[in-house]
Design a protein around this motif. Sequence first.
Motif, PDB file in Angstrom:
ATOM      1  N   VAL A  51     -34.253  55.159  51.545  1.00  0.00           N
ATOM      2  CA  VAL A  51     -33.356  54.215  52.308  1.00  0.00           C
ATOM      3  C   VAL A  51     -32.636  53.258  51.095  1.00  0.00           C
ATOM      4  O   VAL A  51     -31.489  53.023  51.404  1.00  0.00           O
ATOM      5  N   ASP A  52     -33.373  52.542  50.532  1.00  0.00           N
ATOM      6  CA  ASP A  52     -32.867  51.877  49.529  1.00  0.00           C
ATOM      7  C   ASP A  52     -31.838  52.401  48.590  1.00  0.00           C
ATOM      8  O   ASP A  52     -30.805  51.723  48.293  1.00  0.00           O
ATOM      9  N   GLY A  53     -31.917  53.615  48.162  1.00  0.00           N
ATOM     10  CA  GLY A  53     -31.216  54.421  47.456  1.00  0.00           C
ATOM     11  C   GLY A  53     -29.855  54.590  48.199  1.00  0.00           C
ATOM     12  O   GLY A  53     -28.774  54.711  47.605  1.00  0.00           O
ATOM     13  N   ILE A  54     -29.961  54.997  49.418  1.00  0.00           N
ATOM     14  CA  ILE A  54     -28.728  55.174  50.179  1.00  0.00           C
ATOM     15  C   ILE A  54     -27.962  53.927  50.287  1.00  0.00           C
ATOM     16  O   ILE A  54     -26.515  54.028  50.191  1.00  0.00           O
ATOM     17  N   VAL A  55     -28.701  52.833  50.456  1.00  0.00           N
ATOM     18  CA  VAL A  55     -27.742  51.490  50.785  1.00  0.00           C
ATOM     19  C   VAL A  55     -27.140  50.984  49.510  1.00  0.00           C
ATOM     20  O   VAL A  55     -25.939  50.853  49.613  1.00  0.00           O
ATOM     21  N   THR A  56     -27.847  51.294  48.371  1.00  0.00           N
ATOM     22  CA  THR A  56     -27.204  50.952  47.247  1.00  0.00           C
ATOM     23  C   THR A  56     -26.233  51.725  46.919  1.00  0.00           C
ATOM     24  O   THR A  56     -24.949  51.458  46.256  1.00  0.00           O
ATOM     25  N   ALA A  57     -26.237  53.057  47.123  1.00  0.00           N
ATOM     26  CA  ALA A  57     -25.293  54.172  46.548  1.00  0.00           C
ATOM     27  C   ALA A  57     -23.988  53.825  47.625  1.00  0.00           C
ATOM     28  O   ALA A  57     -22.779  53.984  46.782  1.00  0.00           O
ATOM     29  N   VAL A  58     -23.985  53.363  48.760  1.00  0.00           N
ATOM     30  CA  VAL A  58     -22.906  53.260  49.559  1.00  0.00           C
ATOM     31  C   VAL A  58     -22.328  51.984  49.275  1.00  0.00           C
ATOM     32  O   VAL A  58     -21.006  51.759  49.010  1.00  0.00           O
ATOM     33  N   VAL A  59     -22.967  50.958  48.930  1.00  0.00           N
ATOM     34  CA  VAL A  59     -22.491  49.700  48.681  1.00  0.00           C
ATOM     35  C   VAL A  59     -21.548  50.009  47.177  1.00  0.00           C
ATOM     36  O   VAL A  59     -20.449  49.506  47.166  1.00  0.00           O
ATOM     37  N   ASP A  60     -22.288  50.461  46.421  1.00  0.00           N
ATOM     38  CA  ASP A  60     -21.532  50.802  44.993  1.00  0.00           C
ATOM     39  C   ASP A  60     -20.229  51.445  45.236  1.00  0.00           C
ATOM     40  O   ASP A  60     -19.224  51.110  44.560  1.00  0.00           O
ATOM     41  N   TRP A  61     -20.396  52.381  46.181  1.00  0.00           N
ATOM     42  CA  TRP A  61     -19.190  53.133  46.446  1.00  0.00           C
ATOM     43  C   TRP A  61     -18.015  52.483  47.037  1.00  0.00           C
ATOM     44  O   TRP A  61     -16.907  52.458  46.604  1.00  0.00           O
ATOM     45  N   ILE A  62     -18.347  51.646  47.953  1.00  0.00           N
ATOM     46  CA  ILE A  62     -17.314  50.467  48.473  1.00  0.00           C
ATOM     47  C   ILE A  62     -16.767  49.711  47.512  1.00  0.00           C
ATOM     48  O   ILE A  62     -15.574  49.500  47.616  1.00  0.00           O
ATOM     49  N   LEU A  63     -17.460  49.148  46.611  1.00  0.00           N
ATOM     50  CA  LEU A  63     -17.117  48.074  45.661  1.00  0.00           C
ATOM     51  C   LEU A  63     -16.367  48.734  44.568  1.00  0.00           C
ATOM     52  O   LEU A  63     -15.977  47.976  43.625  1.00  0.00           O
ATOM     53  N   GLN A  64     -16.324  50.094  44.485  1.00  0.00           N
ATOM     54  CA  GLN A  64     -15.581  50.697  42.904  1.00  0.00           C
ATOM     55  C   GLN A  64     -14.318  49.989  43.034  1.00  0.00           C
ATOM     56  O   GLN A  64     -13.721  49.998  43.986  1.00  0.00           O
TER      57      GLN A  64
ATOM     58  N   GLU B 105     -24.910  45.076  51.954  1.00  0.00           N
ATOM     59  CA  GLU B 105     -26.203  45.895  52.020  1.00  0.00           C
ATOM     60  C   GLU B 105     -26.542  45.487  53.555  1.00  0.00           C
ATOM     61  O   GLU B 105     -27.180  46.528  54.249  1.00  0.00           O
ATOM     62  N   LEU B 106     -26.286  44.261  53.944  1.00  0.00           N
ATOM     63  CA  LEU B 106     -26.990  44.069  55.339  1.00  0.00           C
ATOM     64  C   LEU B 106     -26.079  44.932  56.441  1.00  0.00           C
ATOM     65  O   LEU B 106     -26.950  45.427  57.481  1.00  0.00           O
ATOM     66  N   MET B 107     -25.160  44.908  56.287  1.00  0.00           N
ATOM     67  CA  MET B 107     -24.095  45.873  57.392  1.00  0.00           C
ATOM     68  C   MET B 107     -24.633  47.309  57.158  1.00  0.00           C
ATOM     69  O   MET B 107     -24.789  48.038  58.275  1.00  0.00           O
ATOM     70  N   VAL B 108     -24.934  47.971  56.063  1.00  0.00           N
ATOM     71  CA  VAL B 108     -25.157  49.300  55.865  1.00  0.00           C
ATOM     72  C   VAL B 108     -26.617  49.665  56.437  1.00  0.00           C
ATOM     73  O   VAL B 108     -26.649  50.493  57.012  1.00  0.00           O
ATOM     74  N   GLU B 109     -27.544  48.738  56.134  1.00  0.00           N
ATOM     75  CA  GLU B 109     -28.719  48.777  56.715  1.00  0.00           C
ATOM     76  C   GLU B 109     -28.665  48.773  58.248  1.00  0.00           C
ATOM     77  O   GLU B 109     -29.629  49.497  59.074  1.00  0.00           O
ATOM     78  N   ALA B 110     -27.985  47.753  58.819  1.00  0.00           N
ATOM     79  CA  ALA B 110     -28.054  47.834  60.319  1.00  0.00           C
ATOM     80  C   ALA B 110     -27.415  48.936  60.752  1.00  0.00           C
ATOM     81  O   ALA B 110     -27.905  49.294  61.980  1.00  0.00           O
TER      82      ALA B 110
ATOM     83  N   GLY C 109     -14.513  71.375  47.966  1.00  0.00           N
ATOM     84  CA  GLY C 109     -13.756  70.327  47.363  1.00  0.00           C
ATOM     85  C   GLY C 109     -13.477  68.972  48.227  1.00  0.00           C
ATOM     86  O   GLY C 109     -13.257  68.031  47.904  1.00  0.00           O
ATOM     87  N   ASN C 110     -13.870  69.194  49.526  1.00  0.00           N
ATOM     88  CA  ASN C 110     -13.736  68.075  50.247  1.00  0.00           C
ATOM     89  C   ASN C 110     -14.765  67.051  50.184  1.00  0.00           C
ATOM     90  O   ASN C 110     -14.817  66.011  50.917  1.00  0.00           O
ATOM     91  N   PHE C 111     -15.935  67.436  49.335  1.00  0.00           N
ATOM     92  CA  PHE C 111     -17.105  66.562  49.579  1.00  0.00           C
ATOM     93  C   PHE C 111     -17.516  66.064  47.866  1.00  0.00           C
ATOM     94  O   PHE C 111     -17.082  67.010  47.024  1.00  0.00           O
ATOM     95  N   GLY C 112     -17.715  64.946  47.919  1.00  0.00           N
ATOM     96  CA  GLY C 112     -18.352  64.399  46.630  1.00  0.00           C
ATOM     97  C   GLY C 112     -19.633  64.203  46.436  1.00  0.00           C
ATOM     98  O   GLY C 112     -20.601  65.015  46.855  1.00  0.00           O
ATOM     99  N   ILE C 113     -20.084  62.876  46.182  1.00  0.00           N
ATOM    100  CA  ILE C 113     -21.449  62.568  45.988  1.00  0.00           C
ATOM    101  C   ILE C 113     -22.187  62.710  47.275  1.00  0.00           C
ATOM    102  O   ILE C 113     -21.558  62.654  48.555  1.00  0.00           O
ATOM    103  N   ALA C 114     -23.486  62.995  47.266  1.00  0.00           N
ATOM    104  CA  ALA C 114     -24.263  63.132  48.575  1.00  0.00           C
ATOM    105  C   ALA C 114     -25.839  62.688  48.351  1.00  0.00           C
ATOM    106  O   ALA C 114     -26.104  63.345  47.231  1.00  0.00           O
ATOM    107  N   LEU C 115     -26.287  62.090  49.128  1.00  0.00           N
ATOM    108  CA  LEU C 115     -27.559  61.633  48.972  1.00  0.00           C
ATOM    109  C   LEU C 115     -28.344  61.967  50.490  1.00  0.00           C
ATOM    110  O   LEU C 115     -27.643  61.571  51.593  1.00  0.00           O
TER     111      LEU C 115
END
Length: 353
Positions: free
Chosen positions: A340-353, A243-248, A316-322
């Motif tokens: 921005v909190d929604g973007i950060v949370t979604a990106v981290v959720d995606w990484i940790l899948q 989360e800290l890295m994505v925010e940065a 087909g090249n694209f999936g989720i988008a925010l």
Amino acid sequence: MNNLTLHVLNTVPFSNLNRDDTGTPKRAVVGGVLRGMLSSQSIKRAARSDYEARSLDKSIRSVNLGGIIADRALEINPGLDPKAAAAAAKKLVSALVKNAGGEEKEGKESGTSSWLSLEEIETAAAAVATGAEQGPADLFSEPGVTGSLSIAAFGRMFAANPNLNTAAAIAVSPAMSVHKAVIETDYFSTVNEDPKAEHGGAGFLGVASYTSGVFYRSVTIDREQLKRCWTGITADTARAQLELMVEALIYKLPSGKKNATAPYVAPLVVLAEEQSYRLAYDFETPVLPGSDGGYGDPAVRRLAEQREAALEFDKGNFGIALAAGTAAGLENFSAETTGVDGIVTAVVDWILQ
């Protein structure tokens, strides 16, 4: 889909965040016109510095890693001979990097920069302190792997031992103005305040260069590469660190002359796209000012148009988008709108899948 790209449009007011050797704002010719530029190196440095300050997951890039390791070894074992510690540390670091400046002189830095996490420095220092025979590969749990999120994100190279290189999991583009840039020259002086001075007025005269504009940049995260090279991905602290890295990566820009201007504003647009093939958008045709002036609104429209064209070309090249941001027209991005909190949370959720 293994890639997620963040597209960021930022207004950068009158400033000089990233300058060349003459003090002039960095620039490049794109689409036949001069554009303002913030180098990818300066953006990564800003993001890394912010992340490490807030997470305490620190690393050190230096031309004097041998000296740093030797100093730490002497702290661990005060009875160690300083010359022996320096020689052992130098031998270890030299096995990783080539000395670009030739033979080192006593007390001089090597001139070859390299990058280690504090954990890796501690491992090396412990070996030097105990006199253990250790090769460069012994600093790492396995080749190409590190406990530092910064190193895993941006990658590192060991010229003398390339099999230990860490491939970057996050690609960062330069930020380029989406329109023709103008370099402004500011004349300034400092006043001589000595009441007994023979000549009053200016004590120094000089000039400084600045620019302004709307800048586009992209950041692409390779999820599988990050999982391969970052040992912290399974730790309890992984979510907080990410989360800290994505925010940065969203917020941080270089800091040149930041106290002389007001260079930081909230992004116009942050668009997060899941992608099979890594794609950015371009502004090869320079954006023209809107009817009321300013490049912000037309830049946002141009970015939305490019996303729509990309979807039509290969949906087909694209999936989720925010999409998040301060600009009007976010609904035109064919993406879920959020903050921005929604973007950060979604990106981290995606990484940790």
